[in-house]
Design an enzyme around this catalytic site. Structure first.
Site, short mmCIF file in Angstrom:
data_model
loop_
_atom_site.label_atom_id
_atom_site.label_comp_id
_atom_site.label_asym_id
_atom_site.label_seq_id
_atom_site.Cartn_x
_atom_site.Cartn_y
_atom_site.Cartn_z
N LYS A 13 4.65 145.18 26.29
CA LYS A 13 3.88 144.28 27.16
C LYS A 13 2.76 145.04 27.87
O LYS A 13 1.62 144.61 27.87
CB LYS A 13 4.80 143.61 28.21
CG LYS A 13 5.91 142.76 27.59
CD LYS A 13 6.75 142.08 28.66
CE LYS A 13 7.48 143.03 29.58
NZ LYS A 13 8.48 143.90 28.91
N ARG A 88 10.17 136.35 35.55
CA ARG A 88 11.23 137.07 34.87
C ARG A 88 12.54 136.31 34.89
O ARG A 88 13.56 136.80 34.46
CB ARG A 88 11.43 138.38 35.57
CG ARG A 88 11.63 139.49 34.60
CD ARG A 88 11.51 140.75 35.38
NE ARG A 88 11.72 141.89 34.59
CZ ARG A 88 10.74 142.72 34.26
NH1 ARG A 88 9.51 142.47 34.58
NH2 ARG A 88 11.05 143.80 33.59
N ARG A 127 8.57 157.15 26.00
CA ARG A 127 7.40 156.67 26.76
C ARG A 127 6.96 157.70 27.81
O ARG A 127 7.78 158.27 28.52
CB ARG A 127 7.72 155.36 27.46
CG ARG A 127 6.60 154.97 28.45
CD ARG A 127 6.65 153.56 28.88
NE ARG A 127 7.90 153.19 29.50
CZ ARG A 127 8.22 151.94 29.82
NH1 ARG A 127 7.39 150.96 29.53
NH2 ARG A 127 9.36 151.67 30.40
N ARG A 159 9.21 157.54 33.27
CA ARG A 159 9.77 156.63 34.27
C ARG A 159 11.26 156.88 34.49
O ARG A 159 12.00 157.14 33.56
CB ARG A 159 9.56 155.17 33.81
CG ARG A 159 8.20 154.66 34.25
CD ARG A 159 7.87 153.32 33.70
NE ARG A 159 8.91 152.32 33.76
CZ ARG A 159 8.73 151.05 33.41
NH1 ARG A 159 7.55 150.66 32.99
NH2 ARG A 159 9.71 150.18 33.48
N ARG A 170 18.98 147.28 31.37
CA ARG A 170 17.79 146.41 31.48
C ARG A 170 17.78 145.37 30.36
O ARG A 170 17.36 144.23 30.56
CB ARG A 170 16.51 147.25 31.46
CG ARG A 170 16.29 147.97 32.80
CD ARG A 170 15.33 149.13 32.67
NE ARG A 170 14.01 148.75 32.21
CZ ARG A 170 13.14 149.61 31.67
NH1 ARG A 170 13.46 150.88 31.53
NH2 ARG A 170 11.97 149.18 31.28
P1 AP5 Z 1 5.34 149.47 26.96
O1 AP5 Z 1 4.05 148.81 26.62
O2 AP5 Z 1 5.37 150.39 28.14
O3 AP5 Z 1 6.51 148.36 27.02
P2 AP5 Z 1 6.79 147.22 28.12
O4 AP5 Z 1 7.16 145.99 27.36
O5 AP5 Z 1 5.66 147.11 29.09
O6 AP5 Z 1 8.08 147.85 28.75
P3 AP5 Z 1 8.51 147.98 30.27
O7 AP5 Z 1 9.67 148.93 30.26
O8 AP5 Z 1 7.35 148.34 31.16
O9 AP5 Z 1 8.95 146.56 30.57
P4 AP5 Z 1 9.90 146.14 31.64
O10 AP5 Z 1 9.70 144.67 31.55
O11 AP5 Z 1 11.30 146.60 31.54
O12 AP5 Z 1 9.36 146.92 32.93
P5 AP5 Z 1 8.46 146.49 34.18
O13 AP5 Z 1 7.56 147.60 34.48
O14 AP5 Z 1 7.90 145.13 33.98
O15 AP5 Z 1 5.83 150.26 25.63
C1 AP5 Z 1 6.99 151.07 25.67
C2 AP5 Z 1 6.77 152.36 24.83
O16 AP5 Z 1 6.61 151.98 23.46
C3 AP5 Z 1 5.49 153.15 25.21
O17 AP5 Z 1 5.76 154.51 25.12
C4 AP5 Z 1 4.46 152.73 24.17
O18 AP5 Z 1 3.52 153.76 23.91
C5 AP5 Z 1 5.36 152.44 22.94
N1 AP5 Z 1 4.84 151.40 22.09
C6 AP5 Z 1 4.27 150.22 22.47
N2 AP5 Z 1 3.92 149.50 21.39
C7 AP5 Z 1 4.31 150.23 20.31
C8 AP5 Z 1 4.24 150.04 18.90
N3 AP5 Z 1 3.69 148.94 18.38
N4 AP5 Z 1 4.75 151.00 18.08
C9 AP5 Z 1 5.29 152.11 18.60
N5 AP5 Z 1 5.37 152.36 19.93
C10 AP5 Z 1 4.89 151.44 20.77
O19 AP5 Z 1 9.59 146.35 35.31
C11 AP5 Z 1 10.28 147.47 35.81
C12 AP5 Z 1 11.24 147.02 36.90
O20 AP5 Z 1 10.50 146.40 37.98
C13 AP5 Z 1 12.27 145.95 36.49
O21 AP5 Z 1 13.41 146.54 35.87
C14 AP5 Z 1 12.58 145.31 37.86
O22 AP5 Z 1 13.44 146.10 38.60
C15 AP5 Z 1 11.22 145.31 38.55
N6 AP5 Z 1 10.47 144.05 38.31
C16 AP5 Z 1 9.27 143.94 37.65
N7 AP5 Z 1 8.89 142.65 37.62
C17 AP5 Z 1 9.86 141.93 38.26
C18 AP5 Z 1 10.04 140.55 38.54
N8 AP5 Z 1 9.14 139.63 38.13
N9 AP5 Z 1 11.16 140.18 39.21
C19 AP5 Z 1 12.05 141.08 39.62
N10 AP5 Z 1 11.96 142.41 39.38
C20 AP5 Z 1 10.86 142.83 38.71
#
Ligand code: AP5
Length: 216
Positions: A13, A88, A127, A159, A170
């Site tokens: 994402k 979410r 990552r 991270r 997660r």
């Molecule tokens: P990346 O693009 O970083 O993946 P992502 O989907 O953004 O993963 P996240 O871990 O950031 O998502 P998340 O939803 O768990 O975390 P968030 O920050 O929102 O890609 C991952 C890796 O793969 C990278 O190294 C990239 O280079 C690689 N990659 C990408 N595409 C690729 C491909 N095609 N081929 C190969 N490699 C590839 O949330 C974190 C925390 O915040 C949550 O756990 C929660 O505690 C809190 N939080 C956030 N939003 C909310 C909400 N709305 N409500 C409550 N808590 C929340």
């Protein structure tokens, strides 16, 4: 365009959000990035969020929703935005709908990035994120041998919630709380899915193709 990206942790994402938002000239609003900026800035919001994030649990809705409401009120979000990581769960989606209707607006489309759990664990274990510009890298797929960002020269970090155990938790949280959003948005006729496996640029192309009917 008012767009939401959904998909499990590691679906790409954040990676796709940076390219899609830039292609569409809309701001990328990532709740995870905003929480992490508050954690590193030592704010009260960061102190509250950190406890939940480190465990891989969702931050309480009232905290997250207030933060998103403030961000969506800013001037750059009035004509469109890409939301990454929000909503979410179904209650957050219902509040978002209400919030936008108060602004006289509505979502145009929800893009689901589809990828399986094993690929997610593999992606998150490698990552690295730039502490300066936020660019996301992968040690294997981007062949990153050092911890320096090739875009801005900033230092890369791993991270705290990317340990295998926390990633698996997660994923459970995603299945229980976030996956029901897919049927919620399908019922609202807003959902479009794309295969999120393969090279990053190909996924961006697929996403842009899928979003074309919704562009102004
Ligand atoms: P990346 O693009 O970083 O993946 P992502 O989907 O953004 O993963 P996240 O871990 O950031 O998502 P998340 O939803 O768990 O975390 P968030 O920050 O929102 O890609 C991952 C890796 O793969 C990278 O190294 C990239 O280079 C690689 N990659 C990408 N595409 C690729 C491909 N095609 N081929 C190969 N490699 C590839 O949330 C974190 C925390 O915040 C949550 O756990 C929660 O505690 C809190 N939080 C956030 N939003 C909310 C909400 N709305 N409500 C409550 N808590 C929340």
């Amino acid at each position: 365009m008012r767009l939401v990206l959904v998909g499990p942790p590691g679906a790409g994402k954040g990676t796709q959000a940076q390219f899609i938002a830039s292609n569409l000239s809309i701001p990328k609003i990532s709740t995870g990035d905003i929480f992490r900026a508050n954690v590193s800035g030592g704010t009260e919001l960061g102190r509250i969020a950190k406890e939940y994030m480190d465990r891989g649990d969702l931050v309480p809705d009232e905290v997250t929703i207030a933060m998103v409401r403030d961000r969506l009120s800013e001037s750059d979000a009035q004509d469109g935005f890409l939301l990454d990581g929000f909503p979410r769960n179904v209650p957050q989606a219902e509040i978002l709908k209400k919030m936008l209707s108060e602004f006289g607006a509505a979502l145009d489309v929800v893009l689901e990035l589809v990828v399986d759990d094993e690929e997610v664990v593999r992606r998150l274990a490698g990552r690295r994120t730039c502490g300066q510009c936020g660019r996301i890298w992968h040690v294997d797929f981007d062949d990153k041998k050092d911890d320096v960002c090739d875009v801005c020269g900033g230092r890369l970090y791993q991270r705290e919630d990317d340990s295998e155990e926390t990633v698996r938790h997660r994923l459970e949280v995603y299945q229980e709380q976030t996956a029901p959003l897919v049927s919620f948005y399908a019922d609202e006729s807003l959902l479009v899915g794309v295969d999120a496996t393969g090279p990053v640029e190909e996924i961006t192309q697929r996403a842009m193709e899928a979003l074309r009917p919704f562009a102004d």
